[in-house]
Design an enzyme around this catalytic site. Structure first.
Site, PDB file in Angstrom:
ATOM      1  CG  PHE A 171      -1.806   0.760  -0.279  1.00 25.76           C
ATOM      2  CD1 PHE A 171      -1.128   0.738  -1.482  1.00 25.76           C
ATOM      3  CD2 PHE A 171      -1.093   0.530   0.887  1.00 25.76           C
ATOM      4  CE1 PHE A 171       0.246   0.496  -1.526  1.00 25.76           C
ATOM      5  CE2 PHE A 171       0.276   0.285   0.859  1.00 25.76           C
ATOM      6  CZ  PHE A 171       0.941   0.274  -0.354  1.00 25.76           C
ATOM      7  CG  ASP A 197      -5.095  -3.847   5.762  1.00 24.55           C
ATOM      8  OD1 ASP A 197      -4.463  -3.470   6.761  1.00 24.55           O
ATOM      9  OD2 ASP A 197      -4.613  -3.833   4.611  1.00 24.55           O
ATOM     10  CE  LYS A 249       1.845   0.984   7.005  1.00 22.39           C
ATOM     11  NZ  LYS A 249       3.182   0.872   6.415  1.00 22.39           N
TER      12      LYS A 249
END
Length: 404
Positions: free
Chosen positions: A141, A226, A255
């Site tokens: 994801f 990531d 984030k």
């Protein structure tokens, strides 16, 4: 109709149905706790998918944001501003790198990493035009843009969005043999999550990340990590890659970098890699804006102390020790994770992940399901030991058989 029901009805009537949130409406939040419009308090065991590593309303971060709000919030990259250089220099230092390319959201950062890898492949590695390939892992994801969902294996994420962007090859996560077979002379990058979050907090086999690092060095391929969810303290280290002593060529961050206040993301790498860009070849109006830089600089300062990494490691042992006791109940089939991050697979006979999440919501604990049978647990790193224990006890009552 209650206030909660009325607000949810309005949202359902006027917002595109791209999410299926739990039926709770948050009004205020502080630290690890949130309060809904009815005044009921909930312990946040999701932390905005790690965007709230430092908790809701963190005083240091709010102070930094408020001070910057009184000065300047946006210049665009048409001009320099006085926080930009420090942000880039200090984030690069935190990562052990040289250059930063700031963006806003995680998906933008992944798109930027893809463009970076391709441009590096053509300008530095010498891959023939239009032939660059990036190897990714199944179950990934990395966001929801058209290019990113082109290499997703999630049918819901991909359906009805074609034609898809070419240039990607998908191999099973954790399979070094498959990875080695997939890498060719035209491969410019391997893009991986060191721990797959959306898939259910999937930790790869020991030695996998180190093996990928060795392979990419051998074949002159960029290793792009990531760390949007796994990075910045969540796993007990600054970066999840550190658990195997691995330093990738490129970090993709987001984030928690925005402290739960503003969206901040970045691609961080060497001058050789990010130096391939020239003015006009990539950019973002809001990327690296003064407000974002001010908040992110405070995040970096907080991470430099090591306090939050140590806290995640210590409380993570408490978290995983408690969750391990559920594996023998028959209601839990597996528990995975690292630091203050866990995925718990629920036996289908007991209910779906959504149903378990709703039961926990009724008991004052907010988690989120994924892929049907899994709940994810990721409290803010500032959660107290007492609150963590209370939340885990409630999970134990629901999944251990005492609180159906």
């Amino acid at each position: 109709m209650t206030a909660t029901e009325a607000l949810i009805a309005t949202a359902d009537a006027h917002s595109a149905p791209t999410y299926h949130p739990l039926p709770v409406v948050i009004a205020t939040a502080e630290g690890a706790w949130m309060t809904d419009v009815e005044g009921r308090r909930y312990l946040d065991f999701l932390a905005g998918y790690s965007a709230l590593n430092f908790g809701h309303g963190n005083r240091r971060l709010l102070k930094a944001a408020k001070a910057q709000l009184d000065r300047v919030t946006l210049t665009s990259r048409a001009f320099h501003h006085d926080r930009f250089g420090a942000f880039c220099a200090e984030l690069a230092e935190l990562c052990g790198m040289e250059m930063v390319l700031p963006m806003n959201t995680g998906a933008e950062a992944v798109e930027t990493a893809v463009k970076t890898a391709r441009k590096w492949g053509y300008r530095v590695k010498g891959v023939p035009a239009e032939m660059a390939k990036i190897v990714v892992a199944g179950g990934n994801f990395h966001g929801r843009t058209t290019t990113v969902i082109s290499f997703s294996t999630d049918a819901e994420a991909r359906a009805d969005y074609g034609p898809y962007t070419p240039g990607f090859e998908i191999v099973p996560y954790g399979d070094l043999t498959a990875m080695r077979s997939a890498v060719t002379e035209n491969t410019v990058a391997v893009l991986l999550e060191p721990i797959q979050g959306e898939s259910g907090v999937i930790v790869p086999p020991a030695g996998y990340l180190a093996g990928v690092r060795e392979l990419t060095r051998e074949r002159n391929v960029l290793f792009v990590a990531d760390e949007i969810q796994s990075g910045l303290g969540r796993t007990g280290r600054t970066f999840a890659c550190e658990h195997e002593g691995v330093v990738p060529d490129v970090y993709v961050l987001g984030k928690a970098l925005g402290g739960g206040i503003v969206p901040v993301s970045a691609v961080v790498s060497s001058a050789e890699v990010l130096g391939v860009f020239r003015p006009g070849e990539h950019g973002s109006t809001f990327g690296g804006n003064p407000l974002a830089c001010a908040v992110a600089l405070e995040v970096i300062a907080m991470l430099r102390s090591g306090e939050f990494q140590e806290r995640a490691a210590r409380l993570g042992e408490r978290l995983h020790g408690s969750l391990a006791t559920l594996a023998g109940t028959g209601r839990v089939t597996a528990v995975r994770g690292r630091g203050l991050w866990a995925g718990v697979d629920v036996h289908p006979a007991y209910g779906t992940g959504r149903e378990v999440s709703e039961r926990l919501m009724d008991r004052g604990v907010l988690v989120k399901d994924t892929h049907g049978a899994t709940i994810r647990i990721a409290p803010p790193l500032v959660v107290s030991e007492e609150d963590l224990d209370w939340g885990l006890a409630e999970i134990g009552r629901v999944l251990g058989g005492d609180g159906a």
